[in-house]
Design a protein around this motif. Structure first.
Motif, short mmCIF file in Angstrom:
data_model
loop_
_atom_site.label_atom_id
_atom_site.label_comp_id
_atom_site.label_asym_id
_atom_site.label_seq_id
_atom_site.Cartn_x
_atom_site.Cartn_y
_atom_site.Cartn_z
N TYR A 179 22.77 13.34 41.12
CA TYR A 179 21.92 14.51 41.53
C TYR A 179 20.90 14.33 40.67
CZ TYR A 179 20.79 19.60 40.89
OH TYR A 179 20.04 20.73 41.09
N GLN A 180 20.34 13.87 39.58
CA GLN A 180 19.35 13.43 38.89
C GLN A 180 18.32 12.84 39.53
OE1 GLN A 180 17.92 15.21 36.48
NE2 GLN A 180 19.89 16.37 36.18
N GLY A 228 16.51 19.15 48.61
CA GLY A 228 15.63 19.64 47.74
C GLY A 228 14.96 20.68 48.72
N LYS A 257 16.93 14.49 42.51
CA LYS A 257 16.01 15.51 42.04
C LYS A 257 14.57 14.80 41.69
CE LYS A 257 15.68 19.07 38.41
NZ LYS A 257 16.34 19.71 37.44
N LYS A 258 14.63 13.88 41.25
CA LYS A 258 13.43 12.97 40.86
C LYS A 258 12.65 12.50 42.22
CE LYS A 258 11.94 8.98 38.18
NZ LYS A 258 12.66 7.52 37.54
N LEU A 316 18.20 21.49 44.55
CA LEU A 316 17.91 20.63 43.52
C LEU A 316 17.21 20.93 42.09
CD1 LEU A 316 16.93 17.60 45.49
CD2 LEU A 316 19.00 18.17 44.47
N ASN A 317 17.38 22.51 41.88
CA ASN A 317 16.60 23.12 41.08
C ASN A 317 17.37 23.15 39.56
OD1 ASN A 317 14.21 23.39 42.59
ND2 ASN A 317 15.58 25.17 43.41
N ASP A 318 18.72 22.62 39.74
CA ASP A 318 19.58 22.80 38.52
C ASP A 318 19.23 21.57 37.42
OD1 ASP A 318 20.53 25.29 39.38
OD2 ASP A 318 21.94 24.28 40.72
N ASP A 319 20.11 21.57 36.28
CA ASP A 319 20.02 20.73 35.37
C ASP A 319 21.54 20.06 35.15
OD1 ASP A 319 18.83 18.84 33.78
OD2 ASP A 319 19.12 20.05 32.00
N TYR A 326 13.14 14.07 45.09
CA TYR A 326 12.45 15.11 45.89
C TYR A 326 11.19 15.52 45.32
CZ TYR A 326 11.83 19.72 47.58
OH TYR A 326 11.29 20.95 48.05
N ALA A 327 11.17 15.48 43.98
CA ALA A 327 9.72 15.97 43.40
C ALA A 327 8.73 15.04 43.89
CB ALA A 327 10.01 15.76 41.87
N ALA A 344 17.42 13.42 49.98
CA ALA A 344 16.62 14.29 48.87
C ALA A 344 15.82 15.10 49.60
CB ALA A 344 15.65 13.36 47.99
#
Length: 262
Positions: free
Chosen positions: A77-78, A63, A81-82, A68-71, A84-85, A59
């Motif tokens: 991937y999700q 990140g 992304k979570k 990790l900025n796409d949807d 890494y946030a 992550a």
């Protein structure tokens, strides 16, 4: 040169310097700059806090690489992304721009996302790698340390969200040889030199003599001129001669150039 520069930047921290050089080499010339930026944006001290969790290390790397900025409709991937946030907030991180990464004319095995996943795996499975290599600077040990496979997701992916045939993405012998030549040998030799360790310097030369000769456009020139290098020690010497004499058009100052021209 370059290693001194990194050592100064890292306040003489050899492990950090080795990590940055290693990361840069994972870009295999095409993506060496973004890999260097990625490593500098993610100090070892942050990675060490999560060294027992491969998912968190991935992550952090993906990140920070700007991936990790796409949807994407992709569960893995999700989750990354979570994660890494949360980690970005924890460490106050700023990612690099995704557009730095080059994909054109690159073999899928060298895609940046595969190389990042491999680097994450290497960081996860080998803490204090530079110290380990200093203690055992032999090719068979180095092959063992660098024999890595990224996490299971990458067996069926070359990039996020696109499934592919199942295929192991381990770091190949050729890639490890290149990492040895460009990263391990120079830093070990300098370490030996600065610490008056003649044994280490000598073992570094032995390392080069154990690695097969490189095969790039410079070596092709030498082969056409009749030189047949036996190992990486020979090819490194020929590359150095090329840079100092051929690149600078100093043919007449070079014994080989002088002989070939006459």
């Amino acid at each position: 040169g370059q290693i001194h520069h990194y050592l100064n930047e890292n306040k003489n921290n050899w492990e950090e310097t080795f990590y940055i050089m290693l990361a840069k080499n994972f870009g295999f010339s095409v993506n060496s700059q973004p890999f260097e930026l990625l490593a500098k944006s993610l100090p070892m001290s942050y990675l060490c806090k999560h060294k027992n969790d491969l998912f968190q290390i991935e992550a952090l790397f993906f990140g920070q690489a700007g991936y990790l900025n796409d949807d994407l409709k992709d569960d893995y991937y999700q989750r990354l992304k979570k994660e890494y946030a949360y980690l970005r907030c924890k460490f106050g991180l700023t990612p690099i721009e995704k557009h730095y990464w080059k994909m054109l004319r690159i073999h899928p095995n060298n895609f940046p996302q595969i190389r990042i996943a491999q680097l994450a795996q290497l960081v996860y499975q080998s803490s204090q790698l530079f110290s380990k290599i200093i203690q055992n600077p032999y090719l068979k040990n180095i092959y063992e340390y660098l024999k890595i496979e990224p996490s299971a997701y990458w067996e069926r992916h070359y990039s996020f969200g696109k499934k592919s045939e199942k295929h192991k993405k381990s770091l190949g012998k050729n890639a490890i040889n290149i990492i040895c030549i460009n990263t391990i040998v120079p830093i070990l030799f300098l370490y030996g030199k600065l610490h008056d360790n003649e044994r280490l310097k000598s073992l570094t030369i032995d390392l080069l003599e154990c690695i097969p000769p490189e095969n790039n456009h410079i070596i092709q020139y030498w082969k056409r001129a009749g030189f047949m290098p036996q190992n990486a020690y020979d090819t490194q010497a020929l590359i150095q001669l090329y840079k100092v004499y051929c690149d600078e058009k100093r043919c007449l100052s070079c014994r080989f150039g002088h002989k070939l021209l006459s």
